[in-house]
Design an enzyme around this catalytic site. Structure first.
Site, PDB file in Angstrom:
ATOM      1  N   TYR A 152       0.838  -1.210   0.000  1.00 57.08           N
ATOM      2  CA  TYR A 152       0.000   0.000   0.000  1.00 57.08           C
ATOM      3  C   TYR A 152       0.872   1.259   0.000  1.00 57.08           C
ATOM      4  O   TYR A 152       0.655   2.189  -0.796  1.00 57.08           O
ATOM      5  CB  TYR A 152      -0.908  -0.039   1.228  1.00 57.08           C
ATOM      6  CG  TYR A 152      -1.865   1.120   1.363  1.00 57.08           C
ATOM      7  CD1 TYR A 152      -3.017   1.201   0.580  1.00 57.08           C
ATOM      8  CD2 TYR A 152      -1.636   2.135   2.295  1.00 57.08           C
ATOM      9  CE1 TYR A 152      -3.912   2.263   0.721  1.00 57.08           C
ATOM     10  CE2 TYR A 152      -2.516   3.197   2.444  1.00 57.08           C
ATOM     11  CZ  TYR A 152      -3.656   3.250   1.655  1.00 57.08           C
ATOM     12  OH  TYR A 152      -4.535   4.302   1.798  1.00 57.08           O
ATOM     13  N   LYS A 156       1.205   4.232  -2.843  1.00 56.16           N
ATOM     14  CA  LYS A 156       0.908   5.639  -2.545  1.00 56.16           C
ATOM     15  C   LYS A 156       2.119   6.531  -2.794  1.00 56.16           C
ATOM     16  O   LYS A 156       1.988   7.679  -3.220  1.00 56.16           O
ATOM     17  CB  LYS A 156       0.408   5.765  -1.095  1.00 56.16           C
ATOM     18  CG  LYS A 156      -0.943   5.072  -0.851  1.00 56.16           C
ATOM     19  CD  LYS A 156      -2.032   5.647  -1.738  1.00 56.16           C
ATOM     20  CE  LYS A 156      -3.411   5.105  -1.424  1.00 56.16           C
ATOM     21  NZ  LYS A 156      -4.461   5.700  -2.286  1.00 56.16           N
TER      22      LYS A 156
HETATM   23  P1  NDP Z   1     -13.366   2.885   1.013  1.00 60.66           P
HETATM   24  O1  NDP Z   1     -12.883   1.498   1.171  1.00 60.66           O
HETATM   25  O2  NDP Z   1     -14.358   3.433   1.978  1.00 60.66           O
HETATM   26  O3  NDP Z   1     -13.940   3.108  -0.474  1.00 60.66           O
HETATM   27  C1  NDP Z   1     -13.173   2.690  -1.564  1.00 60.66           C
HETATM   28  C2  NDP Z   1     -13.835   3.150  -2.837  1.00 60.66           C
HETATM   29  O4  NDP Z   1     -12.991   2.741  -3.933  1.00 60.66           O
HETATM   30  C3  NDP Z   1     -15.187   2.532  -3.087  1.00 60.66           C
HETATM   31  O5  NDP Z   1     -16.005   3.492  -3.711  1.00 60.66           O
HETATM   32  C4  NDP Z   1     -14.889   1.379  -4.049  1.00 60.66           C
HETATM   33  O6  NDP Z   1     -15.962   1.045  -4.920  1.00 60.66           O
HETATM   34  C5  NDP Z   1     -13.752   1.972  -4.856  1.00 60.66           C
HETATM   35  N1  NDP Z   1     -12.908   0.984  -5.495  1.00 60.66           N
HETATM   36  C6  NDP Z   1     -12.129   0.040  -4.909  1.00 60.66           C
HETATM   37  N2  NDP Z   1     -11.494  -0.704  -5.830  1.00 60.66           N
HETATM   38  C7  NDP Z   1     -11.869  -0.212  -7.039  1.00 60.66           C
HETATM   39  C8  NDP Z   1     -11.563  -0.546  -8.374  1.00 60.66           C
HETATM   40  N3  NDP Z   1     -10.733  -1.560  -8.679  1.00 60.66           N
HETATM   41  N4  NDP Z   1     -12.139   0.170  -9.379  1.00 60.66           N
HETATM   42  C9  NDP Z   1     -12.989   1.182  -9.096  1.00 60.66           C
HETATM   43  N5  NDP Z   1     -13.324   1.548  -7.853  1.00 60.66           N
HETATM   44  C10 NDP Z   1     -12.771   0.856  -6.833  1.00 60.66           C
HETATM   45  O7  NDP Z   1     -12.024   3.786   1.020  1.00 60.66           O
HETATM   46  P2  NDP Z   1     -11.737   5.238   1.606  1.00 60.66           P
HETATM   47  O8  NDP Z   1     -12.836   6.155   1.278  1.00 60.66           O
HETATM   48  O9  NDP Z   1     -11.287   5.102   3.006  1.00 60.66           O
HETATM   49  O10 NDP Z   1     -10.426   5.625   0.766  1.00 60.66           O
HETATM   50  C11 NDP Z   1     -10.466   6.376  -0.424  1.00 60.66           C
HETATM   51  C12 NDP Z   1      -9.045   6.685  -0.845  1.00 60.66           C
HETATM   52  O11 NDP Z   1      -8.366   7.399   0.182  1.00 60.66           O
HETATM   53  C13 NDP Z   1      -8.196   5.434  -1.124  1.00 60.66           C
HETATM   54  O12 NDP Z   1      -7.334   5.658  -2.201  1.00 60.66           O
HETATM   55  C14 NDP Z   1      -7.398   5.290   0.150  1.00 60.66           C
HETATM   56  O13 NDP Z   1      -6.187   4.596  -0.073  1.00 60.66           O
HETATM   57  C15 NDP Z   1      -7.166   6.730   0.520  1.00 60.66           C
HETATM   58  N6  NDP Z   1      -6.852   6.941   1.916  1.00 60.66           N
HETATM   59  C16 NDP Z   1      -7.748   6.586   2.892  1.00 60.66           C
HETATM   60  C17 NDP Z   1      -7.422   6.789   4.215  1.00 60.66           C
HETATM   61  C18 NDP Z   1      -8.359   6.420   5.335  1.00 60.66           C
HETATM   62  O14 NDP Z   1      -7.936   6.560   6.508  1.00 60.66           O
HETATM   63  N7  NDP Z   1      -9.581   5.989   5.094  1.00 60.66           N
HETATM   64  C19 NDP Z   1      -6.135   7.357   4.606  1.00 60.66           C
HETATM   65  C20 NDP Z   1      -5.280   7.701   3.489  1.00 60.66           C
HETATM   66  C21 NDP Z   1      -5.636   7.503   2.212  1.00 60.66           C
HETATM   67  P3  NDP Z   1     -17.131   0.003  -4.513  1.00 60.66           P
HETATM   68  O15 NDP Z   1     -18.008   0.712  -3.547  1.00 60.66           O
HETATM   69  O16 NDP Z   1     -17.831  -0.305  -5.780  1.00 60.66           O
HETATM   70  O17 NDP Z   1     -16.428  -1.172  -3.900  1.00 60.66           O
END
Ligand code: NDP
Length: 244
Positions: A152, A156
């Site tokens: 991961y 990033k």
């Molecule tokens: P969630 O797990 O809550 O949501 C992930 C989202 O990404 C969902 O909408 C999911 O779609 C979509 N997704 C996953 N895989 C794919 C794919 N292969 N193609 C298209 N869509 C995809 O994640 P967060 O909201 O927590 O995180 C969002 C971003 O922020 C990520 O990049 C994460 O790494 C980053 N981030 C998050 C942090 C945190 O503390 N939460 C901290 C730092 C960074 P579906 O609903 O259809 O599964």
């Protein structure tokens, strides 16, 4: 409003941070294409945004074919994409010696190659129009590393390299590219943390709380809009001061 007339595409916009980002961009006046793996969830998210006229589409960002097809569908229904938010991301955590090949590959394919696929697919249109904003949602662990998250953190950190390269390459075409590095944000991704772990984390965060998806969405709306017109190639941490 500052984003009137803009067409935004938000990957992973169906839940968590991406949904808050889609809301903020719609509140700013943009028409939004919400992209996620699950078609129904993406459509429901698009229907919930303010203003109307948004679309929700299923697409696996790791697949160049699906990405190219999805971008062409967005262009047909809404027009050329002017704001791309590469937010879709996954974790497959494990200590290095137990990390399986497929867990390495899947995380790199979705988090890093997915952003490349999308950026390449929208870049040509943005270059022709000499206007566009690309925002990549990275993570503070892309700056600091994190035990148990080598796949991961590498994805990033790679996004930061992609951000700066795209910013350098496309600045002369009127395209800005920036990254936002969230700290710990309360979403499904971090829901597995127990109370003791959450308390420990809070002690490491000067502002004393975990972040909300709206904390990230505010930064995205700013960087997408005209107030950020002279900012490119930047990594903005939004983490309550955790990584300074
Ligand atoms: P969630 O797990 O809550 O949501 C992930 C989202 O990404 C969902 O909408 C999911 O779609 C979509 N997704 C996953 N895989 C794919 C794919 N292969 N193609 C298209 N869509 C995809 O994640 P967060 O909201 O927590 O995180 C969002 C971003 O922020 C990520 O990049 C994460 O790494 C980053 N981030 C998050 C942090 C945190 O503390 N939460 C901290 C730092 C960074 P579906 O609903 O259809 O599964």
């Amino acid at each position: 409003m500052e984003l009137d007339g803009q067409i935004a595409l938000v990957t992973g916009g169906s839940r968590g941070i991406g949904l808050a980002v889609a809301r903020a961009l719609a509140d700013g006046g943009a028409k939004v294409a919400v992209v996620g793996r699950d078609a129904e969830r993406a459509a429901a998210a698009a229907a919930s945004l303010s203003g109307g006229g948004h679309v929700g589409l299923a697409c696996n960002v790791a697949s160049p074919e699906e990405v190219n097809y999805t971008v062409s569908r967005v262009e047909e229904s809404l027009g050329g994409v002017t704001i791309l938010v590469n937010n879709a991301g996954i974790t497959r955590d494990n200590v290095l010696v137990r990390l399986k090949d497929e867990d390495w590959d899947e995380v790199i394919d979705v988090n890093l190659k997915g952003a490349f696929n999308m950026t390449r697919a929208v870049a040509r249109g943005m270059m022709k129009r000499r206007d566009g904003v690309v925002l990549n949602i990275t993570s503070v662990v892309g700056l600091s590393g994190n035990a148990g998250q080598s796949n991961y953190a590498a994805s990033k950190a790679g996004l930061i390299g992609l951000t700066k390269s795209v910013a350098s390459e496309l600045a002369s075409r009127g395209i800005r590219c920036n990254a936002i590095a969230p700290g710990y944000i309360e979403t499904d991704m971090t829901a597995a943390l127990n109370e003791a772990q959450t308390e420990l984390l809070k002690e490491r965060i000067p502002l004393g709380r975990l972040g909300s998806p709206e904390d990230i969405a505010g930064a995205v709306r700013f960087l997408a809009g005209p107030a950020a017109r002279y900012i490119t190639g930047h990594v903005l941490t939004v983490d309550g001061g955790m990584v300074m």
